[in-house]
Design an enzyme around this catalytic site. Structure first.
Site, PDB file in Angstrom:
ATOM      1  N   CYS A   1       0.827  -1.214   0.000  1.00 43.70           N
ATOM      2  CA  CYS A   1       0.000   0.000   0.000  1.00 43.70           C
ATOM      3  C   CYS A   1       0.859   1.262   0.000  1.00 43.70           C
ATOM      4  O   CYS A   1       0.395   2.344  -0.362  1.00 43.70           O
ATOM      5  CB  CYS A   1      -0.935   0.013   1.212  1.00 43.70           C
TER       6      CYS A   1
ATOM      7  N   ASP B   1      -6.529 -11.404  -1.948  1.00 41.26           N
ATOM      8  CA  ASP B   1      -6.967 -10.963  -3.283  1.00 41.26           C
ATOM      9  C   ASP B   1      -7.350 -12.127  -4.193  1.00 41.26           C
ATOM     10  O   ASP B   1      -8.033 -11.928  -5.200  1.00 41.26           O
ATOM     11  CB  ASP B   1      -5.841 -10.186  -3.977  1.00 41.26           C
TER      12      ASP B   1
ATOM     13  N   ALA C   1      -6.353  -4.614   1.602  1.00 32.35           N
ATOM     14  CA  ALA C   1      -5.428  -5.141   2.600  1.00 32.35           C
ATOM     15  C   ALA C   1      -6.134  -5.577   3.897  1.00 32.35           C
ATOM     16  O   ALA C   1      -5.773  -6.594   4.485  1.00 32.35           O
ATOM     17  CB  ALA C   1      -4.375  -4.090   2.913  1.00 32.35           C
TER      18      ALA C   1
ATOM     19  N   TYR D   1     -16.717  14.353  20.837  1.00 36.07           N
ATOM     20  CA  TYR D   1     -16.949  15.754  20.448  1.00 36.07           C
ATOM     21  C   TYR D   1     -16.221  16.738  21.348  1.00 36.07           C
ATOM     22  O   TYR D   1     -16.343  16.712  22.570  1.00 36.07           O
ATOM     23  CB  TYR D   1     -18.447  16.118  20.444  1.00 36.07           C
TER      24      TYR D   1
HETATM   25  C1  LIG Z   1       0.256  -0.213  -5.177  1.00 34.20           C
HETATM   26  C2  LIG Z   1      -0.760  -0.805  -4.266  1.00 34.20           C
HETATM   27  C3  LIG Z   1      -1.402  -0.003  -3.334  1.00 34.20           C
HETATM   28  C4  LIG Z   1      -2.356  -0.537  -2.495  1.00 34.20           C
HETATM   29  N1  LIG Z   1      -2.964   0.280  -1.590  1.00 34.20           N
HETATM   30  C5  LIG Z   1      -3.902  -0.231  -0.763  1.00 34.20           C
HETATM   31  C6  LIG Z   1      -4.519   0.582   0.214  1.00 34.20           C
HETATM   32  O1  LIG Z   1      -4.187   1.774   0.356  1.00 34.20           O
HETATM   33  N2  LIG Z   1      -5.480   0.035   0.999  1.00 34.20           N
HETATM   34  C7  LIG Z   1      -5.855  -1.283   0.868  1.00 34.20           C
HETATM   35  O2  LIG Z   1      -6.729  -1.747   1.616  1.00 34.20           O
HETATM   36  N3  LIG Z   1      -5.277  -2.085  -0.038  1.00 34.20           N
HETATM   37  C8  LIG Z   1      -4.319  -1.592  -0.853  1.00 34.20           C
HETATM   38  N4  LIG Z   1      -3.719  -2.412  -1.765  1.00 34.20           N
HETATM   39  C9  LIG Z   1      -4.188  -3.813  -1.896  1.00 34.20           C
HETATM   40  C10 LIG Z   1      -3.523  -4.711  -0.888  1.00 34.20           C
HETATM   41  O3  LIG Z   1      -2.148  -4.516  -0.915  1.00 34.20           O
HETATM   42  C11 LIG Z   1      -3.875  -6.148  -1.224  1.00 34.20           C
HETATM   43  O4  LIG Z   1      -5.276  -6.277  -1.160  1.00 34.20           O
HETATM   44  C12 LIG Z   1      -3.245  -7.141  -0.251  1.00 34.20           C
HETATM   45  O5  LIG Z   1      -1.861  -7.044  -0.258  1.00 34.20           O
HETATM   46  C13 LIG Z   1      -3.656  -8.566  -0.649  1.00 34.20           C
HETATM   47  O6  LIG Z   1      -3.015  -9.497   0.175  1.00 34.20           O
HETATM   48  P1  LIG Z   1      -2.688 -10.946  -0.377  1.00 34.20           P
HETATM   49  O7  LIG Z   1      -1.981 -11.659   0.711  1.00 34.20           O
HETATM   50  O8  LIG Z   1      -3.893 -11.536  -0.965  1.00 34.20           O
HETATM   51  O9  LIG Z   1      -1.701 -10.696  -1.600  1.00 34.20           O
HETATM   52  P2  LIG Z   1      -0.290  -9.978  -1.628  1.00 34.20           P
HETATM   53  O10 LIG Z   1      -0.137  -9.084  -0.466  1.00 34.20           O
HETATM   54  O11 LIG Z   1      -0.160  -9.397  -2.986  1.00 34.20           O
HETATM   55  O12 LIG Z   1       0.721 -11.167  -1.465  1.00 34.20           O
HETATM   56  C14 LIG Z   1       0.756 -12.240  -2.353  1.00 34.20           C
HETATM   57  C15 LIG Z   1       2.175 -12.760  -2.425  1.00 34.20           C
HETATM   58  O13 LIG Z   1       2.140 -14.096  -2.885  1.00 34.20           O
HETATM   59  C16 LIG Z   1       3.277 -14.338  -3.669  1.00 34.20           C
HETATM   60  N5  LIG Z   1       3.004 -15.483  -4.528  1.00 34.20           N
HETATM   61  C17 LIG Z   1       2.076 -15.582  -5.509  1.00 34.20           C
HETATM   62  N6  LIG Z   1       2.098 -16.804  -6.054  1.00 34.20           N
HETATM   63  C18 LIG Z   1       3.055 -17.494  -5.402  1.00 34.20           C
HETATM   64  C19 LIG Z   1       3.541 -18.806  -5.540  1.00 34.20           C
HETATM   65  N7  LIG Z   1       3.030 -19.640  -6.428  1.00 34.20           N
HETATM   66  N8  LIG Z   1       4.536 -19.202  -4.730  1.00 34.20           N
HETATM   67  C20 LIG Z   1       5.051 -18.345  -3.801  1.00 34.20           C
HETATM   68  N9  LIG Z   1       4.628 -17.089  -3.641  1.00 34.20           N
HETATM   69  C21 LIG Z   1       3.637 -16.659  -4.434  1.00 34.20           C
HETATM   70  C22 LIG Z   1       3.440 -13.031  -4.436  1.00 34.20           C
HETATM   71  O14 LIG Z   1       4.794 -12.900  -4.854  1.00 34.20           O
HETATM   72  C23 LIG Z   1       3.043 -12.000  -3.415  1.00 34.20           C
HETATM   73  O15 LIG Z   1       4.159 -11.434  -2.772  1.00 34.20           O
HETATM   74  C24 LIG Z   1      -2.710  -1.913  -2.602  1.00 34.20           C
HETATM   75  C25 LIG Z   1      -2.065  -2.729  -3.527  1.00 34.20           C
HETATM   76  C26 LIG Z   1      -1.091  -2.188  -4.339  1.00 34.20           C
HETATM   77  C27 LIG Z   1      -0.397  -3.075  -5.325  1.00 34.20           C
END
Ligand SMILES: Cc1cc2nc3c(=O)[nH]c(=O)nc-3n(C[C@H](O)[C@H](O)[C@H](O)COP(=O)(O)OP(=O)(O)OC[C@H]3O[C@@H](n4cnc5c(N)ncnc54)[C@H](O)[C@@H]3O)c2cc1C
Length: 567
Positions: free
Chosen positions: A42, A301, A319, A445
């Protein structure tokens, strides 16, 4: 018990840490394809903008911490390439050496996140075109920007070398929250930014009138908007720039291009393993984050979740939900009965000192699913007591059930304390609150922080007035064609008025009732709706068919003035 967790960031890392706190004996292996675990994705846009100066600030925890504090076996640059649910094994590939090993599990948790959408457009692989997903992505963007144009390559390194750097131009493609955060940060970094968006509004989850205000705000900060225009392709220009070509035939030259076209759940492993994939393309899980295989969990996600308000399956990559789901999966693996309540999509985006936030459903979502049992109100309260310096208006829209008053959603934008209002709405919405509960909420407040009737209470009071019949409501689309009574003072009308409206200032209304029709609905307006409500009460008690136009002149501006198609 041996638990393997795939993905070491939001959902995966939360799951791993929680599981260890619940079970000292579990063998936990967390594998991450990339070089870092538990980093702050994020924060990535703000590192491009220079607000977060050091890349290391984005690294929230590292492998060592997971090993030492949690006794978790963490392997970075280690990719899970195949799951065999029958044998309960995962094949793991060392990204550096290519070596593949098999590990067995008792329980498996998938948190692979989502992949940035990257359509196969001509020229999409040209240098200078990036997406923003990981720390290495952002490092590449920064390196590219710092390299300057081909003419200036390397010159930034020489101190005292005076050169006029040409204004750099950025094109951001996609007006969702990552796109907008990148827009803000590139402007902050001195770029001239063009935002290209295929839809006719930015921020698809919010209603168009709120999006219009955001668009006006972007323009005010020098951002060029190209709405209702999709990208057709990219071409290398002679001067080292990239020409971004759109479907309407326009060309936007750029020194850097950011693709923010949304994300799609990463279901590669799950599909190969035969796990059920849902109608929205995410891994299907139950409310305990179990997939179609009872020993495999999935979070974040990559999964489809139930929308808390509509009950429909949805993809909401945020997140907070990913972290909570990771925790729930750990609870369930450790034998607890935790359940996920569904996602409300509560979000906030900061833009040039302002913020837009929302929770629950939008009006357009209700219309899309054919749900007509709702009413909406517009209100524009101050962020804190008006007499205390620094109060700023907050533009709010609140949606609730006509039949029982249940809160359905809220959207707010402004420059002060938008977040705490939407957070209050979000909590109440999740507790199943009605607008009558909003009326009664006891909130902090003192003059620097709020008002004795906080905007959240105020929304409840207005909505309750509507549902109790004390304040029949109308909106501009119907009011404009009906009989309009404006109860503002003449000097206010000099600033702005609606032609064809009868003006009777509120103080004269009782004496001039004879000028009003008894056989027609009277739509009463003022600046924000407050005086119109008083007038409506008076008229109703005198036997007129009166309605208050929600939000008054402010909502007219909100709904129409910022409509870029009209202006
Ligand atoms: C630029 C950006 C800004 C954001 N800002 C916000 C915000 O302000 N507020 C908010 O609520 N959300 C925000 N988000 C969204 C939030 O970051 C995601 O919703 C959250 O990180 C999802 O968590 P996750 O564990 O599902 O996936 P991720 O945090 O993306 O982690 C998944 C990980 O799994 C790894 N992976 C995938 N496949 C494999 C595999 N086969 N073997 C090993 N590892 C693997 C990937 O490399 C990755 O590092 C943002 C996202 C981005 C990209």
């Amino acid at each position: 018990m041996k638990v393997i967790i795939v993905g070491g960031v939001a959902g995966g890392a939360s799951c791993a840490a929680r599981l260890r706190r619940l079970d000292e004996t579990a063998e936990i292996l967390m594998v991450e394809r990339g070089p870092y675990v538990s980093y702050a994705n994020c924060g990535l846009p703000y590192h491009v903008g220079g607000v977060i100066e050091k890349e290391s600030s984005l690294l929230v925890a590292n492998e060592q911490l997971f090993r030492e504090q949690f006794a978790i076996d963490v392997r970075t640059r280690c990719e899970a390439i195949e799951i065999s649910p029958k044998e309960k094994t995962v094949k793991l590939r060392d990204v550096a050496t290519g070596e593949v090993k098999s590990e067995s599990y008792d329980k498996l948790v998938l948190s692979p996140g989502a992949a940035s959408v990257r359509p196969p457009l001509p020229g999409i692989d040209l240098p200078g075109i990036f997406h923003v997903r990981t720390v290495p992505d952002v490092r590449q963007i920064n390196e590219w920007i710092e390299k300057g144009s081909v003419f200036l390559s390397g010159m930034h390194k020489y101190s005292g070398f005076q050169t006029i750097r040409p204004k750099t131009r950025a094109v951001v493609i996609g007006g969702g929250f990552i796109g907008l955060e990148m827009v803000e940060n590139l402007v902050h970094r001195g770029f001239e930014v063009t935002l290209v968006e295929m839809l006719d509004q930015v921020l698809p989850p919010v209603d168009v009138e709120h999006a219009r205000v955001v668009e006006a705000y972007l323009k005010k900060h020098g951002v060029r908007l190209a709405l209702s225009d999709g990208v057709a392709g990219f071409k290398q220009a002679a001067n080292g720039a990239i020409d971004v070509e759109t479907k309407s035939g326009k060309t936007y030259p750029a020194d850097v291009v950011i693709l923010a076209l949304g994300v799609r759940p990463d279901t590669t492993l799950a599909k190969k393993a035969g796990l059920e994939i849902g109608e929205r393309g995410g891994i299907r899980v139950d409310d305990q984050m179990r997939t179609s295989d009872p020993d495999v969990f999935a979070v974040g996600d990559a999964v489809e979740v139930k929308d808390f308000v509509t009950g429909q399956w949805s993809l909401i990559p945020l997140a907070g939900p990913a972290n909570r789901q990771g925790r729930i999966a750990a609870d369930v693996i450790a034998g607890r009965k935790s359940r996920y309540r569904g996602t409300q999509g509560t979000s906030i985006i900061g833009l040039f000192g302002a913020a837009i936030a929302w929770t629950g459903v939008s009006e357009k979502m209700l219309n899309r699913i054919g749900d007509t049992d709702y009413e909406k109100i517009y209100l524009y309260p101050n962020s804190h007591a008006g007499y205390y310096p620094g109060a700023k208006p907050i533009a709010m829209k609140v949606l609730f059930r006509k039949s029982d008053g249940r809160l359905l959603g809220a959207q707010a934008l402004g420059e002060d304390n938008v977040d705490k209002r939407i957070s209050a709405f979000a909590v109440m919405l999740q507790m199943g609150a009605t607008i009558y509960d909003l009326e009664e909420a006891e909130l902090c407040y003192a003059p620097p922080f709020g008002s004795a009737k906080d905007p959240v209470n105020f929304a409840g009071m207005i909505a309750a007035n509507v549902l109790k019949g004390d304040m029949p409501l109308s909106h501009w689309n119907s009011a404009k064609t009906g009989f309009l009574l404006d109860v503002r003072e003449p000097m206010e009308l000099a600033v702005e008025n609606v032609p064809g409206t009868l003006n009777i200032p509120i103080g004269q209304l009782r004496a001039r009732l004879g000028e009003l029709p008894r056989d027609r609905e009277i739509h009463v307006i003022c600046r924000s709706g407050q005086r119109a409500y008083i007038a409506t009460r008076m008229l109703l008690q005198k036997g007129f068919k009166a309605k208050t136009v929600s939000g008054g002149m402010l909502s007219l501006a909100h709904n129409y003035l910022f409509d870029t198609k009209k202006g």
